[in-house]
Design an enzyme around this catalytic site. Sequence first.
Site, PDB file in Angstrom:
ATOM      1  N   GLY A  10       0.911  -1.422   0.246  1.00  0.00           N
ATOM      2  CA  GLY A  10       0.452  -0.148  -0.112  1.00  0.00           C
ATOM      3  C   GLY A  10       1.045   0.914   0.318  1.00  0.00           C
ATOM      4  O   GLY A  10       1.539   1.507   0.407  1.00  0.00           O
ATOM      5  N   ASP A  17       0.991   1.485   8.732  1.00  0.00           N
ATOM      6  CA  ASP A  17       0.779   1.350  10.166  1.00  0.00           C
ATOM      7  C   ASP A  17       2.115   0.897  11.197  1.00  0.00           C
ATOM      8  O   ASP A  17       1.741   0.612  12.260  1.00  0.00           O
ATOM      9  CB  ASP A  17       1.003  -0.238  10.122  1.00  0.00           C
ATOM     10  CG  ASP A  17      -0.258  -0.850   9.039  1.00  0.00           C
ATOM     11  OD1 ASP A  17      -1.430   0.368   8.764  1.00  0.00           O
ATOM     12  OD2 ASP A  17      -0.355  -1.354   8.146  1.00  0.00           O
TER      13      ASP A  17
HETATM   14  O1  F6P Z   1      -0.693  -1.561   5.350  1.00  0.00           O
HETATM   15  C1  F6P Z   1      -1.662  -0.272   4.958  1.00  0.00           C
HETATM   16  C2  F6P Z   1      -2.643  -0.425   4.893  1.00  0.00           C
HETATM   17  O2  F6P Z   1      -3.403   1.292   4.937  1.00  0.00           O
HETATM   18  C3  F6P Z   1      -3.681  -0.803   6.023  1.00  0.00           C
HETATM   19  O3  F6P Z   1      -3.935  -0.076   7.551  1.00  0.00           O
HETATM   20  C4  F6P Z   1      -5.070  -1.342   5.635  1.00  0.00           C
HETATM   21  O4  F6P Z   1      -5.293  -1.916   6.265  1.00  0.00           O
HETATM   22  C5  F6P Z   1      -4.474  -1.470   4.400  1.00  0.00           C
HETATM   23  O5  F6P Z   1      -2.718  -0.838   4.027  1.00  0.00           O
HETATM   24  C6  F6P Z   1      -5.811  -1.006   3.256  1.00  0.00           C
HETATM   25  O6  F6P Z   1      -5.647  -2.316   2.541  1.00  0.00           O
HETATM   26  P1  F6P Z   1      -6.333  -1.266   1.048  1.00  0.00           P
HETATM   27  O7  F6P Z   1      -5.278  -0.602   0.677  1.00  0.00           O
HETATM   28  O8  F6P Z   1      -5.802  -2.703  -0.154  1.00  0.00           O
HETATM   29  O9  F6P Z   1      -7.337  -1.138   1.361  1.00  0.00           O
END
Ligand code: F6P
Length: 365
Positions: free
Chosen positions: A16, A146
């Site tokens: 992410g 995170d």
């Molecule tokens: O790891 C970063 C993060 O933003 C987490 O906090 C969250 O659970 C996840 O990625 C969300 O992922 P996506 O961008 O796939 O929705």
Amino acid sequence: MSERQIHRIGVLTGGGDCPGLNAVIRAVVKTAIGHYGWEVIGIKDGFEGLILPDKTVELGFSSVRGILPLGGTILGTTNRVNPFDYPVVDEDGHETRRSVATEVLERAGDLGLDAIVVIGGDGSLHIAQRLHEMGLPVVGVPKTIDNDVGGTDLTFGFDTALDVATQAIDRLHTTAESHHRIMLVEVMGRNAGWLALHSGLAGGADVILLPEIPFSIQRIDEKVEERDRQGRLFSIVVVAEGARPEGGQQVFQEQRASLAARRLGGLSYVVAEQLAAVTDKEIRVTVLGHLQRGGSPTSFDRILGTRFGAAAVDLIARGGLGRMVALRGEEIEHLPIADAIAELKTVPPDSDLLHAARCMGISLG
Ligand code: F6P
């Protein structure tokens, strides 16, 4: 660590996105070209750039001009591609999943990459380590809002997300107070409560629910009632997306076969519904979602990203392959990626942050 001859390095951003990625890319490019005289190849969309053709670009000073304050990543990223479990279509037209790790190594060789800077969180660093064990020359840079990567005090991106969450809590405070409501604000963080705990402390929350401490609706309600008795007719509850009730489960946005592919989110709606059954107060929910990942990095994240990027290139120059740069106290250090990813960094039970929260009268659910 033994020094080796370097001519060309690659850089990729995986997982992410988060604010500060461009600061790292810029620092890698400027240090590698300006300080060491190497060439830099940008690999697009994380590891997919080493799987599919035409996903690389030569980076020069002009490629990174003006990107320091920009959120996101100029290289693109994905948190859905794993070279060890990659979808391929067989001769009969059926999609199967297999490892394309060998192809990744071959592609890196074809590109003439003497080393690759992998800027990623827990997932991307796990992939980097496995590829390194197969012979891919990598160094790691820890990123994520995170803040759950081991071996480093902080990951870049966290400070910006914290700022966004804190501002949101501040705003919710005024409207909560006006309407005498319970405001639930859900923050990201996966299985680590850093973002919830820090933003809850910074925003003066009344209740903080963390993945590390299972909560009970009754205890949340007790805190709300205690505040009512004190004439504080509103309450702010910060909900970490990865928290769970005592004896209960985490809440996911969709059911997927692979646990790793499931996205957390929506717990605050469940908490709101259960709270509504025990209190007469009005309840409202705000899920901050990807607002926490977007936008311009704070000055702290720009500086940390810049220090990490320069240090990662220095690490390559000194032969520190398979290692990750890290912040320890005031210093930038490095450690084996394998050690950093051995365990997810969660909030320890003896954290002074938890102690401080309790001293502030904050309920941890
Ligand atoms: O790891 C970063 C993060 O933003 C987490 O906090 C969250 O659970 C996840 O990625 C969300 O992922 P996506 O961008 O796939 O929705």
